[in-house]
Design a protein around this motif. Structure first.
Motif, PDB file in Angstrom:
ATOM      1  N   ALA A  31      20.176  12.104  -2.392  1.00  0.00           N
ATOM      2  CA  ALA A  31      21.272  11.143  -2.497  1.00  0.00           C
ATOM      3  C   ALA A  31      21.758  10.683  -1.134  1.00  0.00           C
ATOM      4  CB  ALA A  31      22.432  11.765  -3.288  1.00  0.00           C
ATOM      5  N   PHE A  32      21.768  11.584  -0.150  1.00  0.00           N
ATOM      6  CA  PHE A  32      22.323  11.264   1.169  1.00  0.00           C
ATOM      7  C   PHE A  32      21.230  11.099   2.218  1.00  0.00           C
ATOM      8  CE2 PHE A  32      25.775  13.267  -1.139  1.00  0.00           C
ATOM      9  CZ  PHE A  32      26.875  12.486  -0.800  1.00  0.00           C
ATOM     10  N   VAL A  33      20.019  10.754   1.781  1.00  0.00           N
ATOM     11  CA  VAL A  33      18.902  10.691   2.726  1.00  0.00           C
ATOM     12  C   VAL A  33      19.105   9.616   3.789  1.00  0.00           C
ATOM     13  CG1 VAL A  33      17.483   9.058   1.362  1.00  0.00           C
ATOM     14  CG2 VAL A  33      16.377  10.745   2.861  1.00  0.00           C
ATOM     15  N   LEU A  44      19.997  12.153  12.059  1.00  0.00           N
ATOM     16  CA  LEU A  44      18.884  12.762  12.779  1.00  0.00           C
ATOM     17  C   LEU A  44      18.237  11.804  13.776  1.00  0.00           C
ATOM     18  CD1 LEU A  44      17.051  14.804   9.987  1.00  0.00           C
ATOM     19  CD2 LEU A  44      18.208  15.718  11.993  1.00  0.00           C
ATOM     20  N   GLY A  45      18.436  10.486  13.577  1.00  0.00           N
ATOM     21  CA  GLY A  45      17.788   9.494  14.430  1.00  0.00           C
ATOM     22  C   GLY A  45      17.981   9.749  15.915  1.00  0.00           C
ATOM     23  N   PRO A  46      19.230   9.879  16.395  1.00  0.00           N
ATOM     24  CA  PRO A  46      19.439  10.115  17.832  1.00  0.00           C
ATOM     25  C   PRO A  46      18.818  11.429  18.321  1.00  0.00           C
ATOM     26  CG  PRO A  46      21.468   9.378  16.782  1.00  0.00           C
ATOM     27  CD  PRO A  46      20.498   9.651  15.681  1.00  0.00           C
ATOM     28  N   PRO A  75      14.602   4.179  11.642  1.00  0.00           N
ATOM     29  CA  PRO A  75      15.422   4.882  10.652  1.00  0.00           C
ATOM     30  C   PRO A  75      14.796   4.907   9.258  1.00  0.00           C
ATOM     31  CG  PRO A  75      16.783   3.452  12.006  1.00  0.00           C
ATOM     32  CD  PRO A  75      15.358   3.158  12.379  1.00  0.00           C
ATOM     33  N   ALA A  76      14.186   3.801   8.846  1.00  0.00           N
ATOM     34  CA  ALA A  76      13.559   3.761   7.524  1.00  0.00           C
ATOM     35  C   ALA A  76      12.370   4.719   7.446  1.00  0.00           C
ATOM     36  CB  ALA A  76      13.112   2.338   7.189  1.00  0.00           C
TER      37      ALA A  76
END
Length: 219
Positions: free
Chosen positions: A86-88, A95-97, A107-108
């Motif tokens: 749900a919160f992916v 987590l990106g940075p 990000p995708a």
């Protein structure tokens, strides 16, 4: 049992029907979608499923019987996997940075990778439930009513599938997060009620030969 099967069918319909659309929206190609949605589950289906099946045959619990523990005690992990799904998007943004310090990932793309990792968790524990839930009515319902009850199971499962198709599926991607949160509530309340209220019959202890045959690689 009918309540449990209705909520179970309604809950587990989300991942195979909505998740491919979510992956497609994130830019995953057909090969990636097939690997995440099919390959992971099939690997566990030919490994975890038979292991859990024969273990539940020989399992004995004075309070819970031999099938319910495999459903009840994996419920927190099932619900956790749905919430992680749900919160992916938020997880990928967080987590990106961190990942960017080592490698550049869109990000995708990071969200697709996270879905694949969460799918490992989800499919593993789903096998614990899917392996034994269909044995419950065979163990519990008297033989003279079994055929009729199996028909009732098919009715409630079809009803759950129909409700999902008409009222949930069209909004699966748009309301991805709230539907998954609702799935956790439906599964926890419905399947949880079945586990807590159902009393499985008592079975004799496994024989010494069965115990020996169930150990390690022999099992």
């Amino acid at each position: 049992i009918l309540l449990g099967f209705f909520t179970y069918t309604l809950s587990v319909a989300f991942v195979p029907q909505i998740m491919p659309l979510k992956l497609e929206a994130l830019g995953a190609n057909n090969k990636e979608i097939a690997f995440i949605m099919l390959t992971i589950g099939q690997v566990f289906n030919i490994t975890v499923c038979p292991m859990v099946s024969f273990q539940s045959d020989r399992f004995r619990s004075r309070r819970w019987g031999r099938r319910i523990p495999f459903i009840l005690f994996t419920m927190p992990m099932m619900c956790a996997a749905w919430l992680l799904f749900a919160f992916v998007d938020s997880e990928a943004a967080w987590l990106g940075p961190v990942v960017a310090r080592f490698v550049t990932v869109a990000p995708a793309t990071l969200a697709v990778i996270l879905i694949g990792l969460i799918m490992l968790l989800y499919q593993f524990f789903l096998m614990y439930v899917a392996s034994v839930i269909y044995y419950i009515y065979n163990d519990t319902i008297p033989a003279q009513f079994l055929a009729r009850f199996v028909g009732m199971i098919q009715v409630v499962a079809t009803l759950a599938g129909t409700l999902f198709a008409f009222f949930i599926f069209p909004y699966g991607v748009e309301f991805f997060r709230p539907i998954l949160i609702g799935t956790v509530l439906i599964y926890g309340l419905g399947v949880g009620a079945m586990c807590l209220l159902l009393r499985e019959p008592r079975f004799p202890e496994p024989s010494a030969v069965e115990v020996q045959q169930s150990r390690r690689t022999a099992g």
